[in-house]
Each structure stands twice: as structure tokens, then as C-alpha cells.
Design an enzyme around this catalytic site. Structure first.
Site, PDB file in Angstrom:
ATOM      1  N   HIS A  67      41.706 -55.007   0.751  1.00  0.00           N
ATOM      2  CA  HIS A  67      42.819 -55.829   0.265  1.00  0.00           C
ATOM      3  C   HIS A  67      44.018 -55.848   1.211  1.00  0.00           C
ATOM      4  CE1 HIS A  67      44.215 -51.897  -1.043  1.00  0.00           C
ATOM      5  NE2 HIS A  67      45.420 -52.409  -1.214  1.00  0.00           N
TER       6      HIS A  67
HETATM    7  C1  UD1 Z   1      49.775 -53.307  -4.194  1.00  0.00           C
HETATM    8  C2  UD1 Z   1      50.384 -52.214  -3.323  1.00  0.00           C
HETATM    9  C3  UD1 Z   1      49.285 -51.531  -2.521  1.00  0.00           C
HETATM   10  C4  UD1 Z   1      48.173 -51.032  -3.397  1.00  0.00           C
HETATM   11  C5  UD1 Z   1      47.640 -52.213  -4.209  1.00  0.00           C
HETATM   12  C6  UD1 Z   1      46.528 -51.767  -5.118  1.00  0.00           C
HETATM   13  C7  UD1 Z   1      52.664 -52.717  -2.540  1.00  0.00           C
HETATM   14  C8  UD1 Z   1      53.474 -53.105  -1.367  1.00  0.00           C
HETATM   15  N1  UD1 Z   1      51.340 -52.766  -2.371  1.00  0.00           N
HETATM   16  O1  UD1 Z   1      49.292 -54.309  -3.327  1.00  0.00           O
HETATM   17  O2  UD1 Z   1      49.846 -50.415  -1.856  1.00  0.00           O
HETATM   18  O3  UD1 Z   1      47.136 -50.488  -2.615  1.00  0.00           O
HETATM   19  O4  UD1 Z   1      48.723 -52.740  -4.979  1.00  0.00           O
HETATM   20  O5  UD1 Z   1      46.041 -52.762  -5.904  1.00  0.00           O
HETATM   21  O6  UD1 Z   1      53.197 -52.382  -3.566  1.00  0.00           O
HETATM   22  N2  UD1 Z   1      48.019 -59.959  -8.859  1.00  0.00           N
HETATM   23  C9  UD1 Z   1      47.273 -60.315  -9.955  1.00  0.00           C
HETATM   24  N3  UD1 Z   1      47.290 -59.495 -11.034  1.00  0.00           N
HETATM   25  C10 UD1 Z   1      48.009 -58.345 -11.070  1.00  0.00           C
HETATM   26  C11 UD1 Z   1      48.760 -57.997  -9.939  1.00  0.00           C
HETATM   27  C12 UD1 Z   1      48.754 -58.794  -8.834  1.00  0.00           C
HETATM   28  O7  UD1 Z   1      46.609 -61.335  -9.964  1.00  0.00           O
HETATM   29  O8  UD1 Z   1      47.979 -57.628 -12.098  1.00  0.00           O
HETATM   30  C13 UD1 Z   1      48.018 -60.814  -7.651  1.00  0.00           C
HETATM   31  C14 UD1 Z   1      49.411 -61.218  -7.227  1.00  0.00           C
HETATM   32  O9  UD1 Z   1      49.779 -62.411  -7.817  1.00  0.00           O
HETATM   33  C15 UD1 Z   1      49.299 -61.315  -5.729  1.00  0.00           C
HETATM   34  C16 UD1 Z   1      48.223 -60.322  -5.383  1.00  0.00           C
HETATM   35  O10 UD1 Z   1      47.523 -60.015  -6.583  1.00  0.00           O
HETATM   36  O11 UD1 Z   1      48.876 -62.575  -5.347  1.00  0.00           O
HETATM   37  C17 UD1 Z   1      48.786 -59.093  -4.736  1.00  0.00           C
HETATM   38  O12 UD1 Z   1      49.546 -58.304  -5.663  1.00  0.00           O
HETATM   39  P1  UD1 Z   1      50.798 -57.387  -5.208  1.00  0.00           P
HETATM   40  O13 UD1 Z   1      51.256 -56.549  -6.337  1.00  0.00           O
HETATM   41  O14 UD1 Z   1      51.796 -58.235  -4.522  1.00  0.00           O
HETATM   42  O15 UD1 Z   1      50.267 -56.432  -4.082  1.00  0.00           O
HETATM   43  P2  UD1 Z   1      48.863 -55.751  -3.868  1.00  0.00           P
HETATM   44  O16 UD1 Z   1      48.202 -56.430  -2.740  1.00  0.00           O
HETATM   45  O17 UD1 Z   1      48.132 -55.612  -5.162  1.00  0.00           O
END
Ligand code: UD1
Length: 373
Positions: free
Chosen positions: A213
Site C-alpha cells: 500500500h
Molecule cells: C495509513 C497510514 C499508514 C498505515 C496504513 C494502514 C498515515 C500517514 N498512513 O495509510 O502508515 O500503514 O494506514 O492501513 O497515517 N480509505 C478507505 N476506508 C478507510 C480508510 C481509508 O476507503 O477506512 C481510503 C481513503 O479514502 C484513501 C485511502 O484509503 O483513499 C488511504 O487512506 P489513508 O488513511 O489516507 O492512508 P493509508 O494509505 O491507509
């Protein structure tokens, strides 16, 4: 009159939940013994899907959050700003004695800043680890958080050294071990196969687990497709179970043909994910936390990153840094198939007692009989 200390325990994203579970359990045990420590659990809402959040609360027996800041998705700055604004408002309405943050996600840094600016001390669990790679948001989060932390709870001697080099006084560093491993050891006998185990005819030791990811690996569909092809070629047709993170799902949609051995599945709950890891031939990942779990379970791990903030998983554990160049995968996997992967050992204090050590330290620091700071 002495007001009993109130600790804010902050959790926001998936990797936080397994880190707070043992702290909460140890806090509850201390209360049963008559401790005056109190806590409130604050979920920032950075992760909000059942698969990224709710499932972990249920499986790990974490109580429902007392407060949910409901920040939702956004850019790094948007999430940081919203968490800070909402947590600051909460603290202004109802202050706490300590803000306890874990790990390195955006919620960790944002809450630490908001609290410290209101002169509420900060404790950081998993402090002091460094990858040196500023292109990862987690590294910025670690550095900023540790710059304004009062009490540092660490997982390794390397982390202690990093903090000393940064000028942190010895009495602020508490080498306690790894709360994520507390959770793994507490649940190792509860791990359970996912519903697709039989459908996919998975056989112990005869499949791989893949998680990816990091933006560097998954944000560009061409590079991502080449990486997946290299994984499939190197794993010689064995099934590759690939729980797809929401971020990764977006780029996957743009890839026309995927290797046949890839088995795409939803993000897995804790007990199912670690069952898969425990029984895999090896794990291929760009996660940091997973490399700690494979180290403890003695499962070979290939990390598709150029650096790690968890060097003990390489020097002592089963992890190897392969890098992000797809050409590096095959030689490493050839060594695995030849039975030449290292066995590894379990790092110091990764023994299931970390939550209790943290709470004992907090009692000394925060209750009247203990030291004040
Ligand atoms: C975050 C953490 C990362 C961790 C990862 C585990 C930071 C900077 N990064 O990254 O260290 O390893 O989580 O999962 O905090 N989304 C959903 N549903 C959710 C949450 C997010 O669909 O419940 C989508 C968001 O809209 C976004 C993407 O997933 O497009 C990324 O989510 P985000 O929380 O920004 O960061 P992660 O890549 O998950």
C-alpha cells in the site's frame, strides 16, 4: 483534592488498533487493583470502514471509543488539520492529563501537536524508530511526534540510541518492548482461517501472502503491474493471497491483466490475516508492522522497500529488504525455494508484557506517589 489523572489514548488508523489493545487491557487491570489512572479512548476516524477499523475493535475486545472525531479521508494536510482542530476543541472543553499516541500515522502526529500546544504532556509508544526516508509520511510523523514527546516508550535498543543521539534525556526513555506483539501473543491461539481458505484450496506452507500500500509501490499503475508480474513469476505459480488495501484498489482497477496466481481479497480482520501469515510459505510486503509479526511467527518475509525503521526484523528476525526493483525479487525467492532462508530470533522484550510495563511506568509518572515531571 487530588484529581485522578486522565489519559487520552489516541487511535486513528488500522495499525494503531493492535497497539492500543494491550495498553487498555493493562489499564483496566491496574484499575481493578485500585489504581486511580483513568483513560478515555479517542478514535480520530482516520480509518472508518468496518474492514479497516470496526472489525479490529470487535476481534481484539477493544471497548467502543469514548469519542470519535470523525475526520474521514483527505490529503495529509487536510487530515492533520481536521484532527488537530477537533482534538484541540475537545481538550479545551475537557482537558486531560496526558495524551498517549502510538505508532506513526497522521493521527499520532496531529494529536501530539494539539496536546503539547495546550501544555498537555505527550507519551509516544513505538518512539524513536527511524527509516531515514523522508518521502514516507510516516517518517515525518515519527520525527515531528518525537520532537514534542515527553515520555518515549520504545520497542528496541536501536530506537533508544536514535533518541539519545537526538538529545533525549535518559530518564525520558522507557524500553518496554512491543505492544503489537503483546496482541499477537495474546491471540495466537485464536487465529482462524478466512472463509475463502477452503474455496481457494489453500494448503499450509504452499501459498504466499502479499500486502502492498506504499505510494512508491502502488500509486503508478505501470510500475505496480511490473511488480505484480515479478511477484507472480518468482513465486512459481503458487497462490498469492493479496488482501487489497483501499488505496491499492484504486490503482489495481487500471491494470488490464493480472497474473492468474493472484487471489485478490478484501482487507482481512486481524485473526484471519495473521492465520494466513502464520501458515504462508512467506510474506511479501511493504508494511512495517507485518515484518514484526513475521519475525515473531518465524515466517520468511520479503520487504519491498529500500529502508526500514525496524532494523531488528532484519538483523535478528526473518525479514530481508529486497527494495522496489522487481528484478531483485526472483533471486531472493530462489533462495527461499532452495530452503536457504534465515531462521531468525525474537527481539528482546517482545514477550507479551509491554502493555503492563507501559501502565506501570505511567502510574509512577502520573499518580501522586510517583515522580512528577
Ligand atoms: C495509513 C497510514 C499508514 C498505515 C496504513 C494502514 C498515515 C500517514 N498512513 O495509510 O502508515 O500503514 O494506514 O492501513 O497515517 N480509505 C478507505 N476506508 C478507510 C480508510 C481509508 O476507503 O477506512 C481510503 C481513503 O479514502 C484513501 C485511502 O484509503 O483513499 C488511504 O487512506 P489513508 O488513511 O489516507 O492512508 P493509508 O494509505 O491507509
Amino acid at each position: 483534592m487530588n484529581i485522578p489523572p486522565l489519559i487520552d489514548i489516541i487511535a486513528g488508523a488500522r495499525p494503531n488498533f493492535m497497539k492500543i489493545a494491550p495498553i487498555i487491557r493493562a489499564m483496566q487491570a491496574a484499575q481493578q487493583r485500585g489504581s486511580t489512572l483513568r483513560y478515555r479512548l479517542i478514535h480520530t476516524g482516520q480509518h472508518y470502514d468496518a474492514r479497516m477499523s470496526g472489525d479490529f475493535f470487535t476481534q481484539l475486545g477493544i471497548p467502543a471509543p469514548d469519542i470519535n472525531l470523525e475526520v474521514g479521508s483527505g490529503t495529509q494536510a487536510e487530515q492533520t488539520a481536521t484532527i488537530m482542530t477537533r482534538y484541540e476543541k475537545l481538550l479545551l472543553d475537557s482537558a486531560s492529563s496526558l495524551c498517549l499516541v502510538v505508532g506513526d500515522v497522521t493521527s499520532t502526529m496531529a494529536c501530539a501537536i494539539a496536546a503539547q500546544k495546550l501544555c498537555i504532556p505527550v507519551a509516544h509508544v513505538e518512539a524513536g524508530i527511524r527509516s531515514g526516508d523522508w518521502s514516507m509520511p510516516e517518517e515525518i510523523n515519527r520525527m515531528v511526534t518525537d520532537a514534542i514527546t515527553n515520555w518515549f516508550f520504545t520497542t528496541s535498543r536501536v530506537a533508544n540510541q536514535n533518541l539519545r543521539h537526538a538529545g533525549v534525556a535518559e530518564e525520558r526513555i522507557f524500553f518496554v518492548g512491543n505492544t503489537m506483539i503483546d496482541t499477537l501473543l495474546a491471540n495466537i491461539d485464536r487465529l482462524q482461517p478466512p472463509p475463502f481458505w477452503n474455496e481457494q484450496a489453500l494448503v499450509e506452507g504452499n501459498f504466499f501472502v502479499l500486502t502492498l500500500h506504499r505510494p512508491a509501490n502502488v500509486d503508478t499503475s505501470g510500475d505496480f503491474a511490473r511488480l505484480l508480474t515479478a511477484v507472480a513469476e518468482g513465486t512459481r505459480g503458487l497462490p498469492i493471497v493479496f488482501p487489497v488495501h483501499p488505496r491499492t484498489a484504486k490503482t489495481l482497477q487500471a491494470i488490464a491483466t493480472l497474473p492468474a496466481s493472484l487471489r485478490l481479497v478484501d482487507p482481512q480482520p486481524y485473526l484471519e490475516f495473521n492465520y494466513l501469515v502464520k501458515h504462508a510459505k512467506a510474506v511479501i510486503t511493504d508494511s512495517g508492522g507485518v515484518t514484526e509479526e513475521t519475525t515473531v511467527m518465524g515466517v520468511p518475509c520479503l520487504t519491498l522497500r529500500n529502508s526500514t525503521e525496524r532494523p531488528e526484523t532484519v538483523s535478528e528476525g526473518t525479514n530481508e529488504l529486497i527494495g522496489t526493483d522487481p528484478a531483485k525479487l526472483k533471486p531472493a525467492l530462489d533462495r527461499l525455494f532452495a530452503g536457504e532462508w534465515k531462521k531468525g530470533s525474537i527481539p528482546e522484550k517482545w514477550d507479551g508484557q509491554t502493555g503492563a510495563r507501559i501502565v506501570a511506568a505511567l502510574e509512577r509518572l502520573l499518580t501522586p506517589a510517583g515522580q512528577t515531571n
